[in-house]
Write a protein that holds these residues in place. Structure first.
Motif, PDB file in Angstrom:
ATOM      1  N   PHE A   1       0.825  -1.332   0.075  1.00  0.00           N
ATOM      2  CA  PHE A   1       0.111   0.050  -0.174  1.00  0.00           C
ATOM      3  C   PHE A   1       0.747   1.430  -0.086  1.00  0.00           C
ATOM      4  CE2 PHE A   1      -2.768  -3.212   1.950  1.00  0.00           C
ATOM      5  CZ  PHE A   1      -3.798  -3.289   1.133  1.00  0.00           C
ATOM      6  N   ILE A   2       1.953   1.282   0.740  1.00  0.00           N
ATOM      7  CA  ILE A   2       2.777   2.423   0.539  1.00  0.00           C
ATOM      8  C   ILE A   2       3.481   2.930  -0.788  1.00  0.00           C
ATOM      9  CG2 ILE A   2       4.791   3.704   1.764  1.00  0.00           C
ATOM     10  CD1 ILE A   2       4.084   2.057   4.335  1.00  0.00           C
ATOM     11  N   PRO A   3       3.920   1.759  -1.418  1.00  0.00           N
ATOM     12  CA  PRO A   3       4.467   2.184  -2.836  1.00  0.00           C
ATOM     13  C   PRO A   3       3.064   2.409  -3.498  1.00  0.00           C
ATOM     14  CG  PRO A   3       5.438   0.044  -1.901  1.00  0.00           C
ATOM     15  CD  PRO A   3       4.579   0.354  -0.974  1.00  0.00           C
ATOM     16  N   ALA A   4       2.113   1.714  -3.526  1.00  0.00           N
ATOM     17  CA  ALA A   4       0.929   2.083  -4.203  1.00  0.00           C
ATOM     18  C   ALA A   4       0.571   3.688  -4.108  1.00  0.00           C
ATOM     19  CB  ALA A   4      -0.180   1.349  -3.812  1.00  0.00           C
ATOM     20  N   ILE A   5       0.332   4.115  -2.808  1.00  0.00           N
ATOM     21  CA  ILE A   5       0.082   5.569  -2.383  1.00  0.00           C
ATOM     22  C   ILE A   5       1.116   6.481  -2.960  1.00  0.00           C
ATOM     23  CG2 ILE A   5       0.202   7.345  -0.607  1.00  0.00           C
ATOM     24  CD1 ILE A   5      -0.890   5.207   1.242  1.00  0.00           C
ATOM     25  N   ARG A   6       2.520   6.078  -3.290  1.00  0.00           N
ATOM     26  CA  ARG A   6       3.561   7.015  -4.131  1.00  0.00           C
ATOM     27  C   ARG A   6       3.179   6.920  -5.528  1.00  0.00           C
ATOM     28  NH1 ARG A   6       7.644   4.695  -0.408  1.00  0.00           N
ATOM     29  NH2 ARG A   6       8.027   3.064  -1.904  1.00  0.00           N
ATOM     30  N   ASP A   7       2.759   5.672  -6.054  1.00  0.00           N
ATOM     31  CA  ASP A   7       2.282   5.734  -7.512  1.00  0.00           C
ATOM     32  C   ASP A   7       0.899   6.669  -7.816  1.00  0.00           C
ATOM     33  OD1 ASP A   7       4.257   4.031  -8.402  1.00  0.00           O
ATOM     34  OD2 ASP A   7       3.096   2.246  -7.599  1.00  0.00           O
ATOM     35  N   TYR A   8      -0.103   6.389  -6.913  1.00  0.00           N
ATOM     36  CA  TYR A   8      -1.342   7.344  -7.071  1.00  0.00           C
ATOM     37  C   TYR A   8      -0.968   8.690  -6.814  1.00  0.00           C
ATOM     38  CZ  TYR A   8      -3.892   2.830  -6.276  1.00  0.00           C
ATOM     39  OH  TYR A   8      -4.264   1.555  -6.423  1.00  0.00           O
ATOM     40  N   SER A   9      -0.038   9.076  -5.946  1.00  0.00           N
ATOM     41  CA  SER A   9       0.393  10.533  -5.797  1.00  0.00           C
ATOM     42  C   SER A   9       1.022  11.037  -6.923  1.00  0.00           C
ATOM     43  CB  SER A   9       1.327  10.526  -4.305  1.00  0.00           C
ATOM     44  OG  SER A   9       0.683  10.226  -3.448  1.00  0.00           O
ATOM     45  N   ARG A  10       1.916  10.321  -7.713  1.00  0.00           N
ATOM     46  CA  ARG A  10       2.493  10.503  -8.777  1.00  0.00           C
ATOM     47  C   ARG A  10       1.499  10.964  -9.996  1.00  0.00           C
ATOM     48  NH1 ARG A  10       7.544  10.349 -11.497  1.00  0.00           N
ATOM     49  NH2 ARG A  10       7.483  11.709 -13.171  1.00  0.00           N
ATOM     50  N   ALA A  11       0.350   9.915 -10.149  1.00  0.00           N
ATOM     51  CA  ALA A  11      -0.607  10.356 -11.178  1.00  0.00           C
ATOM     52  C   ALA A  11      -1.340  11.410 -10.833  1.00  0.00           C
ATOM     53  CB  ALA A  11      -1.679   8.919 -10.786  1.00  0.00           C
ATOM     54  N   ILE A  12      -1.588  11.888  -9.451  1.00  0.00           N
ATOM     55  CA  ILE A  12      -2.308  13.065  -9.010  1.00  0.00           C
ATOM     56  C   ILE A  12      -1.456  14.308  -9.525  1.00  0.00           C
ATOM     57  CG2 ILE A  12      -3.253  14.238  -7.159  1.00  0.00           C
ATOM     58  CD1 ILE A  12      -4.164  11.429  -5.941  1.00  0.00           C
ATOM     59  N   HIS A  13      -0.232  13.979  -9.114  1.00  0.00           N
ATOM     60  CA  HIS A  13       0.704  15.161  -9.681  1.00  0.00           C
ATOM     61  C   HIS A  13       0.645  15.595 -11.167  1.00  0.00           C
ATOM     62  CE1 HIS A  13       4.222  17.721  -9.434  1.00  0.00           C
ATOM     63  NE2 HIS A  13       4.654  17.091 -10.500  1.00  0.00           N
ATOM     64  N   LEU A  14       0.677  14.487 -11.714  1.00  0.00           N
ATOM     65  CA  LEU A  14       0.347  14.624 -13.315  1.00  0.00           C
ATOM     66  C   LEU A  14      -0.873  15.202 -13.674  1.00  0.00           C
ATOM     67  CD1 LEU A  14       2.364  11.699 -14.179  1.00  0.00           C
ATOM     68  CD2 LEU A  14       3.339  13.809 -14.513  1.00  0.00           C
ATOM     69  N   ASP A  15      -1.856  14.890 -12.964  1.00  0.00           N
ATOM     70  CA  ASP A  15      -3.355  15.287 -13.307  1.00  0.00           C
ATOM     71  C   ASP A  15      -4.101  15.268 -11.965  1.00  0.00           C
ATOM     72  OD1 ASP A  15      -5.841  15.495 -14.354  1.00  0.00           O
ATOM     73  OD2 ASP A  15      -5.985  14.003 -15.407  1.00  0.00           O
ATOM     74  N   HIS A  16      -4.257  16.708 -11.778  1.00  0.00           N
ATOM     75  CA  HIS A  16      -4.927  17.210 -10.392  1.00  0.00           C
ATOM     76  C   HIS A  16      -6.352  16.856 -10.465  1.00  0.00           C
ATOM     77  CE1 HIS A  16      -1.298  19.129  -9.025  1.00  0.00           C
ATOM     78  NE2 HIS A  16      -1.156  20.000 -10.055  1.00  0.00           N
ATOM     79  N   ASP A  17      -6.944  16.734 -11.519  1.00  0.00           N
ATOM     80  CA  ASP A  17      -8.276  16.511 -11.547  1.00  0.00           C
ATOM     81  C   ASP A  17      -8.721  15.077 -11.897  1.00  0.00           C
ATOM     82  OD1 ASP A  17      -9.180  18.860 -11.332  1.00  0.00           O
ATOM     83  OD2 ASP A  17      -8.902  19.625 -13.284  1.00  0.00           O
ATOM     84  N   TYR A  18      -7.724  14.110 -11.490  1.00  0.00           N
ATOM     85  CA  TYR A  18      -7.657  12.465 -11.779  1.00  0.00           C
ATOM     86  C   TYR A  18      -8.568  11.924 -10.568  1.00  0.00           C
ATOM     87  CZ  TYR A  18      -6.527   7.919 -13.561  1.00  0.00           C
ATOM     88  OH  TYR A  18      -6.292   6.782 -14.092  1.00  0.00           O
ATOM     89  N   ALA A  19      -9.867  11.872 -10.616  1.00  0.00           N
ATOM     90  CA  ALA A  19     -10.595  11.415  -9.506  1.00  0.00           C
ATOM     91  C   ALA A  19     -10.367  10.025  -9.290  1.00  0.00           C
ATOM     92  CB  ALA A  19     -12.309  11.470  -9.966  1.00  0.00           C
ATOM     93  N   VAL A  20     -10.047   9.061 -10.119  1.00  0.00           N
ATOM     94  CA  VAL A  20      -9.827   7.853  -9.967  1.00  0.00           C
ATOM     95  C   VAL A  20      -8.707   7.751  -9.082  1.00  0.00           C
ATOM     96  CG1 VAL A  20      -9.115   5.430 -10.949  1.00  0.00           C
ATOM     97  CG2 VAL A  20     -10.861   6.721 -12.164  1.00  0.00           C
TER      98      VAL A  20
END
Length: 619
Positions: free
Chosen positions: A137-156
């Motif tokens: 889960f911790i590495p997963a959170i880092r991946d999701y955070s990178r996705a959000i950094h690239l797209d601030h409106d990425y609801a998923v």
């Protein structure tokens, strides 16, 4: 330098070029061999037929491109296009692997995809999902955070990161992410549902219900939302509303064992145990290996006062979870209810072996030891439970009772002192401490505790009874008043009413008020039950029965103690010291040690003996 090497490094020929065959085989090798490298943990994530299909596809692609010469533009255009699309090829392959459940292989594909295109948020989100599915889960959170950094409106990405935080029990952070996802996609029923679940984990059931409402509004067939909304209502005490939700869930999914279990519990709470048992039976039939289904049915059986049936279900729970402490603890409760004390003690002991800090098992085993007269064992269990939960009032009170039963009255009083420091309005503890003061002859302190209990509840008949007895030797007016008050509350036919008549009559005689004594005795002769002891004592004091007949009618030692004590006190009031001492000494030597009259007589005999000694000295 050979021509081949010159062509490979010459800037005039464009990008670095390999031979046609080596380039094509390299790409086909990446596609076919990437997911089967030796460092992949465990066995190959794909079976042999699928591997062969992948190799065949790669070979077909090679054969098509082999039609072109090295210098044919189509070859290089195709090559460049292929390089540019590699990130998508790897991501799509990762998606296929993830859907097939091969999470580790999917992670490797997604990692290669982001290597070719590091600014693609969907790939990071999918990579995070693959890691989350492996519990990373911790590495997963880092991946999701990178996705959000690239797209601030990425609801998923927000929603998935919220799930990862929930899996780490970081519910406040999860709620923040779910809220951000809902801002960007307010009609997503799943995100409302997930935020509701997070709210339930931190006991915010009202907010959870609001989110369950939203989820159901977006998806009226959301069975899990109905079920969990019902559970939230149940925790808030709204069991009828909970039942409505459980019924809705069962209409959508009739074979949901959890919904049947929840409905069973709700029916039990609203006073419909028979209906509860029907739902519990359904749960067991649907999920014959579900410990919660058996456990729920066992609890219903306990409510219906069918401990044998409960034991049978708890046997199944023990079979399904033999290394868990709670099944043994719950079965012990059923054994105790069935009167099988030794089996209950054995199950509590097993629960304690499996969970050394199981304070409930220690406390309940201590209670059973105390009921069996094994007070030293009980004290040890209460000590162990109090070491886990210091100052627990129930354990302190139970230990005090066992200490008192062992004759350790001062220590028992100390336990009640501890309780009353934190709970000064605990009337039961006040009464119990008063009883202990009576046992050690501290009638003043006892009367003060009983008075405090009466102050908390003026109609507390037990406290009034005790205060009447405690005041008998130190304040006969108070004793008379409290005995009369008891009769007003409980009337003449209560089991303790005749004892209160005796206290009132003897207190009146202590005050030299024969009229009051005679009046209450005549009322008692008319109103009390003649078949109940100590009615003969009332007749004796009313002069309807002589002392010899009274003592002969007493029978048991306990009744003999009371009869002789009253005769002795009566002779004292009449001034017949010799006859009084004869009866009082018999009570002290042979009387029932548990009788409260014995404690009164001990004091009275001492006073009377001292008076006679003083007369002898003067004479």
């Amino acid at each position: 330098m050979t021509d081949r090497h010159a062509r490979a490094i010459s800037p005039m020929n464009g990008p670095i070029r390999f031979t046609r065959r080596s380039l094509l085989l390299a790409h086909s090798g990446l596609l076919a061999g990437l997911f089967f490298a030796p460092n992949c943990r465990g066995s190959d994530p794909l079976d042999t037929p699928y591997k062969q299909i992948l190799l065949n596809k790669a070979e077909t692609f090679v054969n098509k491109l082999m039609k072109f010469s090295d210098d044919h533009p189509a070859f290089w255009i195709k090559n460049r296009y292929y390089d540019a699309r590699l990130w998508l090829i790897y991501r799509e392959e990762g998606d296929r692997l993830e859907r097939a459940g091969y999470h580790e292989a999917a992670i490797r594909a997604y990692e290669l995809s982001v290597g070719f295109k590091p600014d693609e948020p969907i790939t990071y989100a999918n990579l995070g999902q693959a890691r989350a599915n492996l519990g990373l889960f911790i590495p997963a959170i880092r991946d999701y955070s990178r996705a959000i950094h690239l797209d601030h409106d990425y609801a998923v990405a927000y929603a998935r990161r919220g799930l990862a935080y929930s899996s780490l029990d970081r519910y406040d952070r999860a709620i923040e992410d779910f809220s951000d996802a809902i801002k960007r996609n307010p009609t997503d029923a799943n995100t409302h549902y997930n935020r509701a679940i997070a709210y339930t984990k931190i006991n915010r059931d009202e907010q959870a219900i609001a989110d369950f409402d939203e989820a159901i509004g977006e998806n009226p067939r959301f069975e899990a939302a109905y079920l969990n909304r019902g559970m939230a209502h149940a925790r808030l005490g709204r069991h009828r509303r909970a039942l409505g939700d459980y019924e809705a869930a069962l209409r959508l999914k009739p074979d949901d064992a959890r919904a049947h279990e929840a409905a069973a519990q709700a029916y039990a709470v609203v006073g419909e145990p028979d209906r509860a048992l029907i739902e519990a039976n359904e749960a067991v039939q649907i999920a014959p290996d579900d410990i919660y289904a058996y456990g729920t049915r066992a609890v219903i059986a306990m409510i219906l006062e069918r401990p044998r049936q409960a034991i049978a279900d708890f046997n199944e729970v023990v079979r399904l979870a033999p290394e868990s402490a709670d099944p043994y603890y719950n079965r012990a409760l059923a054994f105790a209810a069935a009167g099988e004390v030794e089996k209950a003690i054995a199950d509590y002991t097993k629960a304690i072996e499996l969970a050394r800090d199981h304070w409930r098992a220690l406390s309940n085993r201590g209670i059973l030891f105390a009921k069996s007269g094994r007070h030293q064992d009980a004290i040890r269990d209460f000590n162990a439970s109090l070491a886990i939960r210091p100052d627990d009032p129930i354990d302190l009170a139970n230990r005090a009772h066992s200490l008192a039963a062992s004759g350790r009255y001062i220590q028992a009083i100390e336990d009640f002192n501890t309780i009353l420091k934190k709970r000064p309005d605990d009337s039961d503890s006040l009464i119990n401490r008063g009883d202990l003061y009576m046992l050690i002859g501290k009638n003043v302190e006892a009367a003060a505790d009983y008075s405090a209990a009466i102050g908390l509840s003026p109609d507390n008949a037990v406290a009034i009874d005790r205060k009447a007895c405690a005041s008998f030797l130190i304040d006969p007016a108070s004793a008379y008043q409290n005995a009369r008050a008891y009769l007003v509350i409980k009337h003449w036919r209560d089991p303790r009413s005749q004892a209160m008549v005796l206290v009132a009559a003897l207190s009146a005689r202590q005050m030299n008020d024969e009229a009051k004594a005679a009046a209450i005795l005549q009322e008692a002769v008319v109103n009390c039950d003649p078949a109940v002891w100590p009615y003969p004592i009332i007749r004796y004091l009313a002069r309807d029965l002589d002392a010899k007949a009274l003592i002969e009618s007493a029978g048991s030692n306990a009744r003999q103690t009371e009869a002789r004590a009253v005769v002795g006190l009566d002779e004292t009031f009449e001034g017949n010291a010799q006859d009084a001492l004869e009866q009082l000494r018999w009570v002290n030597q042979y009387g029932d040690p548990r009788s409260p009259m014995k404690r009164i007589v001990e004091t009275e005999e001492k006073i009377l003996s001292e008076r006679r000694g003083s007369r002898s000295t003067r004479d």
